[in-house]
Design a protein around this motif. Structure first.
Motif: not given
Length: 109
Positions: A29-34, A2-9
């Motif tokens: 974007k590069d397909a990376t885990d971070q 699982i990958i989680t996208f986060k933002s303070a928004a």
């Protein structure tokens, strides 16, 4: 994985790794885990996702219903088909909120 996208928004967006990597590539974007979508990169990420969503909707609309896929291959075998636009819309919402509030979007495992 699982990958989680986060933002303070806005709230988090959680995706399977293969789906997240595909959307990262669409955004340039590069397909990376971070990684990060910087404030300066948000407008281009939004443009790329909106284009991909529009193209996917048009492709599926033009396809006869009986030809639309019911299953897709995922990292753990077959799973029910979910269109690109259905998968990308929550991420697009997050990125649009990030742009409004001028906050970056980060992702990680």
């Amino acid at each position: 994985m699982i990958i989680t996208f986060k933002s303070a928004a806005a709230g988090d967006v959680i995706m399977f790794r293969d789906v997240a990597h595909r959307l990262m590539q669409i955004m340039g974007k590069d397909a990376t885990d971070q990684g990060i979508i910087t404030i300066e990169q948000l407008p281009e990420a939004i443009r790329c996702l909106k284009t991909a969503i529009s193209e996917d909707k048009q492709r599926l609309t033009a396809m006869p219903e009986e030809e639309r896929p019911l299953k897709e291959k995922g990292a753990f075998g077959e799973r029910p088909f979910v269109s690109l636009y259905q998968r990308a819309t929550p991420l697009l919402d997050l990125i649009e909120w990030a742009q409004k509030k001028q906050k970056p979007v980060v992702w990680g495992v």
